[in-house]
Design an enzyme around this catalytic site. Structure first.
Site, PDB file in Angstrom:
ATOM      1  N   SER A   1       0.835  -1.206   0.000  1.00 25.97           N
ATOM      2  CA  SER A   1       0.000   0.000   0.000  1.00 25.97           C
ATOM      3  C   SER A   1       0.868   1.253   0.000  1.00 25.97           C
ATOM      4  CB  SER A   1      -0.927   0.012   1.215  1.00 25.97           C
ATOM      5  OG  SER A   1      -0.222  -0.321   2.397  1.00 25.97           O
TER       6      SER A   1
ATOM      7  N   LYS B   1       4.742 -11.370   3.375  1.00 24.17           N
ATOM      8  CA  LYS B   1       3.322 -11.612   3.066  1.00 24.17           C
ATOM      9  C   LYS B   1       3.143 -11.719   1.558  1.00 24.17           C
ATOM     10  CE  LYS B   1      -0.015  -8.465   3.749  1.00 24.17           C
ATOM     11  NZ  LYS B   1      -0.607  -8.316   2.391  1.00 24.17           N
TER      12      LYS B   1
ATOM     13  N   ASP C   1       5.408  -7.005   2.611  1.00 17.41           N
ATOM     14  CA  ASP C   1       4.782  -7.552   1.408  1.00 17.41           C
ATOM     15  C   ASP C   1       5.827  -7.796   0.324  1.00 17.41           C
ATOM     16  OD1 ASP C   1       2.070  -7.769   2.000  1.00 17.41           O
ATOM     17  OD2 ASP C   1       1.636  -5.690   1.466  1.00 17.41           O
TER      18      ASP C   1
ATOM     19  N   GLU D   1      -9.162 -10.168   3.852  1.00 19.55           N
ATOM     20  CA  GLU D   1      -9.545  -8.786   3.542  1.00 19.55           C
ATOM     21  C   GLU D   1     -10.910  -8.702   2.872  1.00 19.55           C
ATOM     22  OE1 GLU D   1      -7.968  -4.722   1.293  1.00 19.55           O
ATOM     23  OE2 GLU D   1      -6.645  -6.461   1.452  1.00 19.55           O
TER      24      GLU D   1
ATOM     25  N   GLU E   1       0.108 -12.558  -1.567  1.00 16.49           N
ATOM     26  CA  GLU E   1      -1.312 -12.629  -1.885  1.00 16.49           C
ATOM     27  C   GLU E   1      -1.609 -13.855  -2.742  1.00 16.49           C
ATOM     28  OE1 GLU E   1      -2.773  -9.070  -3.684  1.00 16.49           O
ATOM     29  OE2 GLU E   1      -2.074  -7.770  -2.064  1.00 16.49           O
TER      30      GLU E   1
END
Length: 272
Positions: free
Chosen positions: A53, A121, A91, A190, A123
């Protein structure tokens, strides 16, 4: 021994597992620089996430996709210097792990060696499990991320709630179990229905961290710019703003401008 001289005990992946077992909720926020990491660490935060982000809130991009591995490493290097207690997770950005498990491992090793973070992390679900296994087999802890996965935003085409339909919900549940089996130590959920997040959390022995996923996850995470009210253009229902720094900072900046232009600043006491 005074509290000032006591050794600070680092939060680890094992700590988070014990917290889930005992029912203690896990607190997690993003940070992207030394100063905020230090403040959050002093506050007693359990986990600091260097989120991709940063692409949005630090660089001004529309999505998380443009940020590079080099840029994420820079942010992670800054954060790790400020965190003495919290578990620091970074991330892996888009394009640094999706191709195959060898590329994923190379990216993971770079992040760990150059930034010194404690975990990564990634996704995705079943599609990335081979990479998760490869990274974990190298001794690097991995946190999963399911539901709304911002790196796949162009695939989804929307930021609306994910896994409302039964087919997608069933896939998410199987993905969560697959990540656990692949060796992930935790999973971020999320923007999914609270009832689904509760079911997933109860089905896993590893912790779940929710963002827009209700109160039955084992912990919660927010982007610091949202929680602190720095970003006044993003107001989803899952964000609780604990401050309104946008207005406070504008007010302070305007006062400074006025004081400079009027000659009030610097005063005699503020001069040498």
């Amino acid at each position: 021994m005074s509290s000032a001289t006591q050794e600070i005990k680092r939060v680890t992946t094992n700590t988070l597992q014990k917290m889930k077992s005992s029912g203690e909720k896990i607190s997690m926020l993003t940070a992207y620089d030394f100063s905020f990491a230090k403040i959050f660490d002093e506050a007693g935060l359990d986990v600091i996430l260097i989120g991709d982000s940063a692409s949005n809130v630090m660089a001004g991009h529309e999505t998380t996709l443009p940020i590079t591995l080099d840029q994420m490493i820079y942010h992670a290097q800054s954060v790790i210097r400020g965190a003495k207690r919290a578990l620091v997770v970074a991330d892996l950005p888009f394009g640094s792990y999706q191709s195959n498990e060898e590329i994923a491992l190379a990216s993971a090793i770079r992040m760990m060696k150059e930034a010194g973070v404690h975990a990564l992390k990634l996704e995705g679900g079943v599609e990335i499990c081979d990479s998760v296994k490869k990274i974990v087999s190298a001794g690097i802890p991995v946190m999963g991320h399911l539901g709304l996965t911002p790196q796949s935003i162009y695939k989804f085409g929307t930021y609306t709630v994910r896994a409302k339909a039964e087919t997608e919900a069933e896939k998410l549940k199987s993905d969560a179990l697959a990540l656990q089996d692949a060796g992930a130590f935790a999973v971020v959920l999320e923007k999914i229905p609270a009832a689904l997040a509760k079911e997933v959390s109860q089905s896993l022995h590893i912790p779940t961290i929710g963002i827009g996923a209700g109160n039955d996850c084992d912990g919660q995470v927010l982007v610091m710019h949202d929680m602190l009210g720095i970003n006044n253009e993003f107001n989803p229902r899952f964000v609780r703003k604990y401050l309104n720094l946008h207005e406070q900072i504008i007010g302070a900046a305007r006062q400074y401008i006025d004081d400079v232009k009027s000659g009030d600043f610097p005063s005699e006491k503020e001069s040498y």
